[in-house]
Each structure stands twice: as C-alpha cells, then as structure tokens.
Design a protein around this motif. Structure first.
Motif, mmCIF file in Angstrom:
data_model
loop_
_atom_site.group_PDB
_atom_site.id
_atom_site.type_symbol
_atom_site.label_atom_id
_atom_site.label_comp_id
_atom_site.label_asym_id
_atom_site.label_seq_id
_atom_site.Cartn_x
_atom_site.Cartn_y
_atom_site.Cartn_z
ATOM 1 N N PHE A 53 0.850 -1.185 0.000
ATOM 2 C CA PHE A 53 0.000 0.000 0.000
ATOM 3 C C PHE A 53 0.890 1.241 0.000
ATOM 4 O O PHE A 53 1.907 1.268 0.695
ATOM 5 N N HIS A 54 0.479 2.261 -0.736
ATOM 6 C CA HIS A 54 1.218 3.523 -0.787
ATOM 7 C C HIS A 54 0.200 4.653 -0.728
ATOM 8 O O HIS A 54 -0.636 4.784 -1.624
ATOM 9 N N ILE A 55 0.290 5.448 0.333
ATOM 10 C CA ILE A 55 -0.671 6.523 0.575
ATOM 11 C C ILE A 55 0.125 7.814 0.747
ATOM 12 O O ILE A 55 1.279 7.790 1.178
ATOM 13 N N ASP A 56 -0.511 8.932 0.439
ATOM 14 C CA ASP A 56 0.197 10.214 0.526
ATOM 15 C C ASP A 56 0.804 10.469 1.907
ATOM 16 O O ASP A 56 1.868 11.057 2.006
ATOM 17 N N ASN A 57 0.187 9.976 2.951
ATOM 18 C CA ASN A 57 0.719 10.207 4.302
ATOM 19 C C ASN A 57 1.314 8.945 4.933
ATOM 20 O O ASN A 57 1.507 8.878 6.137
ATOM 21 N N TYR A 58 1.595 7.940 4.095
ATOM 22 C CA TYR A 58 2.078 6.663 4.624
ATOM 23 C C TYR A 58 2.800 5.905 3.513
ATOM 24 O O TYR A 58 2.182 5.503 2.529
ATOM 25 N N HIS A 59 4.093 5.712 3.654
ATOM 26 C CA HIS A 59 4.915 5.052 2.637
ATOM 27 C C HIS A 59 4.626 5.589 1.235
ATOM 28 O O HIS A 59 4.182 4.852 0.353
ATOM 29 N N PRO A 60 4.870 6.901 1.041
ATOM 30 C CA PRO A 60 4.516 7.528 -0.239
ATOM 31 C C PRO A 60 5.469 7.213 -1.389
ATOM 32 O O PRO A 60 5.160 7.519 -2.536
ATOM 33 N N PHE A 61 6.631 6.602 -1.116
ATOM 34 C CA PHE A 61 7.573 6.257 -2.184
ATOM 35 C C PHE A 61 7.184 4.901 -2.754
ATOM 36 O O PHE A 61 7.005 3.946 -2.008
ATOM 37 N N MET A 62 7.072 4.814 -4.089
ATOM 38 C CA MET A 62 6.668 3.522 -4.657
ATOM 39 C C MET A 62 7.332 3.270 -6.009
ATOM 40 O O MET A 62 7.615 4.169 -6.776
ATOM 41 N N THR A 63 7.568 1.989 -6.232
ATOM 42 C CA THR A 63 8.024 1.431 -7.497
ATOM 43 C C THR A 63 7.818 -0.065 -7.388
ATOM 44 O O THR A 63 7.343 -0.558 -6.362
#
Length: 190
Positions: free
Chosen positions: A71-81
C-alpha cells in the motif's frame, strides 16, 4: 507535498537541492482504478504519492488473479516502485493501481542516478529510503506469513493504522488472503 519538503529539509537537503530534485520529476494525475504500472512493463520510475493512494498487486498466473502486496498513501509510505523490475531492469509481475484519484511525482531512474552522482546527500537520502522500504516490506511479509488472519488484521490496525483508515476493505482482504465478508467478521470482533 509540503510534508515531504519539510521532511527532506529535516534530513539535511537544502531548499535549492529540493527544488532541483522536484524540477527533475514529472507530475502525473492518475484516476481511480487506473494503473501507473502494468504487469509486463519495466518499472523505470520511482514515484512519490502527493495525493491519494495506490496498491501494488502481484499477478498469479496459476490462479489468473491479482493479490495486493503493498500500500502507498500520501501520508504513509509515499515512495513507490516495483523494486525487482526497477533494479533488475526486467518486466514487472506486479501492477500499481490507484484506489482513488491520485497525484504523484515520477522520477525516471536516469534522473535519479544523475542527481545521486551530483549530490552525495541526495544519494544518502535515497539509500536510506530504499533500505527503510526494504525493511518495511520484509517486516510486513513476515507478518503475512507468520500470523493468523485475524491477528494480521489486528497488527495492521495497531501498527499500520493509515492502511486500515484509508485503503478500501477489498484490498485489505486481498492482502490478508480472505474474502471481504470474512474481513467484515474480523472487523466486528476487533
């Protein structure tokens, strides 16, 4: 975006460097249920979620269905690939899908490599976040494997509350490996 800028400043990145980093990114708007990465594509970008949220979903060829893995949320683990694809330069076995209208900044791998070579502190910043993300992924996978389904949901409630507050239940159920109805039962008893 402001939270990320403040975090970068606290880490020691100068405002000029932050502006240089941002100028190397591409702002992208993604509609609900659209993918920013599809199965079979090579992941060439690292994204920062500015607004909204995403799920990473592994495609199981044998069952011909997707399963949420992150999961990637703006206020929680916002870095994703998709790390395996990004670092090995191979096709992705995962899709990254918006679960609501979202906005990201995408950074192509070549731009990040140039910035890292030019600015030692940015290279350290990236390495710190990569290591942190890998540790997080490993912790979550350990809990996913080791905990009974109801205890896993309670773990998410207690330790990763932004997931349970922001992500639609169907993706949480998919992550845990239960039906949405079973998750509803767990929620009532938690």
């Amino acid at each position: 975006m402001e939270n990320l800028i403040n975090y970068a400043i606290q880490y020691g990145l100068s405002e000029n460097l932050i502006q240089e980093i941002i100028s190397n990114g591409k702002k992208i708007e993604i509609k609900k249920n659209e993918n920013i990465l599809n199965v079979g594509e090579h992941s060439k970008y690292i994204y920062i979620v500015i607004k909204g949220g995403f799920v990473s979903q592994y495609f199981d060829d044998h069952k011909s269905k997707f399963r949420t893995t992150a999961f990637h949320i703006d206020n929680y683990h916002p870095f994703m690939t998709q790390p395996e694809s990004y670092f090995s330069k191979e096709s992705s076995d995962t899709q990254i899908k918006a679960f609501k209208n979202s906005e990201v900044i995408g950074f192509h791998s070549s731009a990040l490599e140039k910035l890292s070579a030019k600015h030692k502190i940015f290279d350290e910043f990236c390495n710190t976040h990569i290591i942190g993300a890998l540790i997080f992924i490993n912790q979550i996978k350990s809990k996913l494997i080791g905990l009974p389904k109801d205890k896993l949901y309670n773990y998410l409630l207690e330790e990763h509350n932004p997931i349970t507050k922001n992500v639609p239940s169907k993706y949480i159920a998919e992550f845990i490996g239960v039906t949405p109805q079973w998750l509803s039962k767990i929620k009532r008893t938690s």
